[in-house]
Design a protein around this motif. Structure first.
Motif, PDB file in Angstrom:
ATOM      1  N   GLN A   1       1.063  16.170  -9.485  1.00  0.00           N
ATOM      2  CA  GLN A   1       0.498  17.248  -8.688  1.00  0.00           C
ATOM      3  C   GLN A   1       0.769  18.629  -9.272  1.00  0.00           C
ATOM      4  O   GLN A   1       0.211  19.615  -8.820  1.00  0.00           O
ATOM      5  CB  GLN A   1       1.041  17.197  -7.248  1.00  0.00           C
ATOM      6  CG  GLN A   1       0.432  16.074  -6.392  1.00  0.00           C
ATOM      7  CD  GLN A   1       0.881  14.701  -6.836  1.00  0.00           C
ATOM      8  OE1 GLN A   1       2.061  14.485  -7.113  1.00  0.00           O
ATOM      9  NE2 GLN A   1      -0.042  13.760  -6.911  1.00  0.00           N
ATOM     10  N   GLN A   2       1.621  18.706 -10.259  1.00  0.00           N
ATOM     11  CA  GLN A   2       1.947  20.010 -10.825  1.00  0.00           C
ATOM     12  C   GLN A   2       0.786  20.584 -11.642  1.00  0.00           C
ATOM     13  O   GLN A   2       0.056  19.857 -12.309  1.00  0.00           O
ATOM     14  CB  GLN A   2       3.202  19.930 -11.696  1.00  0.00           C
ATOM     15  CG  GLN A   2       4.489  19.861 -10.862  1.00  0.00           C
ATOM     16  CD  GLN A   2       5.710  19.961 -11.716  1.00  0.00           C
ATOM     17  OE1 GLN A   2       5.915  19.135 -12.588  1.00  0.00           O
ATOM     18  NE2 GLN A   2       6.539  20.969 -11.473  1.00  0.00           N
ATOM     19  N   ILE A   3       0.624  21.890 -11.535  1.00  0.00           N
ATOM     20  CA  ILE A   3      -0.425  22.598 -12.246  1.00  0.00           C
ATOM     21  C   ILE A   3       0.151  23.090 -13.565  1.00  0.00           C
ATOM     22  O   ILE A   3       1.129  23.832 -13.591  1.00  0.00           O
ATOM     23  CB  ILE A   3      -0.937  23.786 -11.414  1.00  0.00           C
ATOM     24  CG1 ILE A   3      -1.505  23.291 -10.076  1.00  0.00           C
ATOM     25  CG2 ILE A   3      -1.998  24.565 -12.192  1.00  0.00           C
ATOM     26  CD1 ILE A   3      -1.726  24.409  -9.069  1.00  0.00           C
TER      27      ILE A   3
ATOM     28  N   ALA B   1       7.057  28.851  -8.050  1.00  0.00           N
ATOM     29  CA  ALA B   1       6.254  27.854  -7.336  1.00  0.00           C
ATOM     30  C   ALA B   1       6.632  26.451  -7.810  1.00  0.00           C
ATOM     31  O   ALA B   1       6.584  26.160  -9.006  1.00  0.00           O
ATOM     32  CB  ALA B   1       4.773  28.107  -7.572  1.00  0.00           C
TER      33      ALA B   1
ATOM     34  N   ASP C   1       5.024  23.765  -7.605  1.00  0.00           N
ATOM     35  CA  ASP C   1       3.886  22.961  -8.067  1.00  0.00           C
ATOM     36  C   ASP C   1       3.251  23.513  -9.342  1.00  0.00           C
ATOM     37  O   ASP C   1       2.183  23.063  -9.747  1.00  0.00           O
ATOM     38  CB  ASP C   1       2.825  22.865  -6.969  1.00  0.00           C
ATOM     39  CG  ASP C   1       2.314  24.233  -6.520  1.00  0.00           C
ATOM     40  OD1 ASP C   1       3.072  25.220  -6.634  1.00  0.00           O
ATOM     41  OD2 ASP C   1       1.179  24.313  -6.032  1.00  0.00           O
ATOM     42  N   ILE C   2       3.894  24.493  -9.976  1.00  0.00           N
ATOM     43  CA  ILE C   2       3.357  25.077 -11.202  1.00  0.00           C
ATOM     44  C   ILE C   2       4.393  24.968 -12.316  1.00  0.00           C
ATOM     45  O   ILE C   2       5.565  25.267 -12.114  1.00  0.00           O
ATOM     46  CB  ILE C   2       2.976  26.556 -10.990  1.00  0.00           C
ATOM     47  CG1 ILE C   2       1.837  26.673  -9.966  1.00  0.00           C
ATOM     48  CG2 ILE C   2       2.546  27.200 -12.317  1.00  0.00           C
ATOM     49  CD1 ILE C   2       1.470  28.101  -9.611  1.00  0.00           C
TER      50      ILE C   2
ATOM     51  N   ASP D   1      -1.265  32.214  -6.087  1.00  0.00           N
ATOM     52  CA  ASP D   1      -2.463  31.834  -5.340  1.00  0.00           C
ATOM     53  C   ASP D   1      -3.663  31.712  -6.272  1.00  0.00           C
ATOM     54  O   ASP D   1      -4.461  30.775  -6.163  1.00  0.00           O
ATOM     55  CB  ASP D   1      -2.747  32.872  -4.253  1.00  0.00           C
ATOM     56  CG  ASP D   1      -4.028  32.574  -3.489  1.00  0.00           C
ATOM     57  OD1 ASP D   1      -4.115  31.492  -2.861  1.00  0.00           O
ATOM     58  OD2 ASP D   1      -4.949  33.415  -3.508  1.00  0.00           O
TER      59      ASP D   1
ATOM     60  N   ARG E   1      -3.441  28.525  -8.340  1.00  0.00           N
ATOM     61  CA  ARG E   1      -3.737  27.359  -7.505  1.00  0.00           C
ATOM     62  C   ARG E   1      -5.225  27.240  -7.211  1.00  0.00           C
ATOM     63  O   ARG E   1      -5.802  26.144  -7.249  1.00  0.00           O
ATOM     64  CB  ARG E   1      -2.956  27.451  -6.186  1.00  0.00           C
ATOM     65  CG  ARG E   1      -1.467  27.152  -6.332  1.00  0.00           C
ATOM     66  CD  ARG E   1      -0.733  27.449  -5.045  1.00  0.00           C
ATOM     67  NE  ARG E   1       0.685  27.049  -5.118  1.00  0.00           N
ATOM     68  CZ  ARG E   1       1.626  27.494  -4.291  1.00  0.00           C
ATOM     69  NH1 ARG E   1       1.314  28.357  -3.322  1.00  0.00           N
ATOM     70  NH2 ARG E   1       2.860  27.078  -4.420  1.00  0.00           N
ATOM     71  N   ARG E   2      -5.873  28.355  -6.924  1.00  0.00           N
ATOM     72  CA  ARG E   2      -7.296  28.329  -6.593  1.00  0.00           C
ATOM     73  C   ARG E   2      -8.144  27.925  -7.794  1.00  0.00           C
ATOM     74  O   ARG E   2      -9.086  27.143  -7.669  1.00  0.00           O
ATOM     75  CB  ARG E   2      -7.738  29.692  -6.060  1.00  0.00           C
ATOM     76  CG  ARG E   2      -7.226  29.974  -4.653  1.00  0.00           C
ATOM     77  CD  ARG E   2      -7.587  31.366  -4.168  1.00  0.00           C
ATOM     78  NE  ARG E   2      -9.024  31.587  -4.164  1.00  0.00           N
ATOM     79  CZ  ARG E   2      -9.594  32.727  -3.764  1.00  0.00           C
ATOM     80  NH1 ARG E   2      -8.837  33.738  -3.354  1.00  0.00           N
ATOM     81  NH2 ARG E   2     -10.900  32.860  -3.785  1.00  0.00           N
TER      82      ARG E   2
ATOM     83  N   ALA F   1      -7.819  24.303  -8.463  1.00  0.00           N
ATOM     84  CA  ALA F   1      -8.540  23.515  -7.463  1.00  0.00           C
ATOM     85  C   ALA F   1     -10.047  23.594  -7.644  1.00  0.00           C
ATOM     86  O   ALA F   1     -10.808  22.945  -6.926  1.00  0.00           O
ATOM     87  CB  ALA F   1      -8.168  23.997  -6.062  1.00  0.00           C
TER      88      ALA F   1
END
Length: 219
Positions: free
Chosen positions: A4-6, A28, A30-31, A116, A119-120, A123
């Motif tokens: 799940q990590q970016i 973050a 997740d990054i 943000d 993440r955007r 996605a």
């Protein structure tokens, strides 16, 4: 590191800028920053080798600049690119967006906004708020600029009615979530529609599609 990590690649010729971006992003969970590059040519090589999800790309670098590097990365489908610039509406910004950049950030961005944005883009939403998209479109029109490859009429004619609605929504700067709400579909379906529209029109970013929607009178 989890699936799940970016994965992010930082490309800027100033080490202090890269260090600052890394510090903000590492807040973050997740990054993860998987690499750094000090010029565009290295950024392309790193993107090829590391396959990041997002590249934060300085628009002005020695040697291969951010525009050329962005075009190489997006054309090859290696990653999405977020442009880093010092000034809002830098003269080079138009070239970067035409090259397929997913959006842009000022280097003065706050940590929350940076996270943000990454993440955007990861996605599939891109990072241009509706009001910024409108300003960009207006600037393109006033400057007489056009995307590098505006689609011929058959490309637009190939869109289904739903896909034309999606293109119009992109022209208004809607995110996948906003698009899903407006069309009463799931976010996953919205993302699929966006991907199909980009493919049919030969666009490598939502920004390019938004410009085409404006030119076609759909937004």
């Amino acid at each position: 590191m989890t699936d799940q990590q970016i994965r992010v690649l930082l490309a800027d010729d100033h080490a202090a800028i890269r260090a600052g971006m890394r510090l903000m992003l590492e807040q973050a969970p997740d990054i993860v920053v998987v690499g750094e590059a000090a010029d565009g040519a290295v950024a392309v090589r790193q993107a090829t080798a590391l396959r990041p999800d997002v590249v934060l790309m300085d628009i002005r670098m020695p040697g291969t600049d951010g525009i050329s590097a962005t075009r190489a990365i997006t054309t090859a489908g290696l990653a999405d690119v977020l442009i880093l610039t010092t000034f809002d509406f830098d003269d080079y910004l138009f070239g970067a967006l035409r090259a397929g950049a997913a959006g842009f950030l000022l280097k003065s961005v706050e940590p929350v906004a940076l996270i943000d944005a990454v993440r955007r883009v990861a996605a599939g939403d891109g990072f241009l708020a509706p009001e910024v998209t409108r300003r960009l479109l207006a600037a393109f029109v006033s400057a007489g600029s056009a995307p590098a490859a505006a689609p011929a009429s058959p490309a637009l004619d190939s869109l289904t009615d739903r896909e034309r609605d999606v293109l119009a929504a992109l022209g208004r700067g809607l995110s996948n979530a906003d698009l899903a709400a407006e069309l009463a579909i799931t976010e996953a379906t919205a993302k699929t529609h966006v991907s199909r529209v980009l493919a049919k029109l030969g666009c490598s970013s939502r920004v390019q599609a938004a410009i085409l929607a404006k030119e076609a009178g759909l937004a």
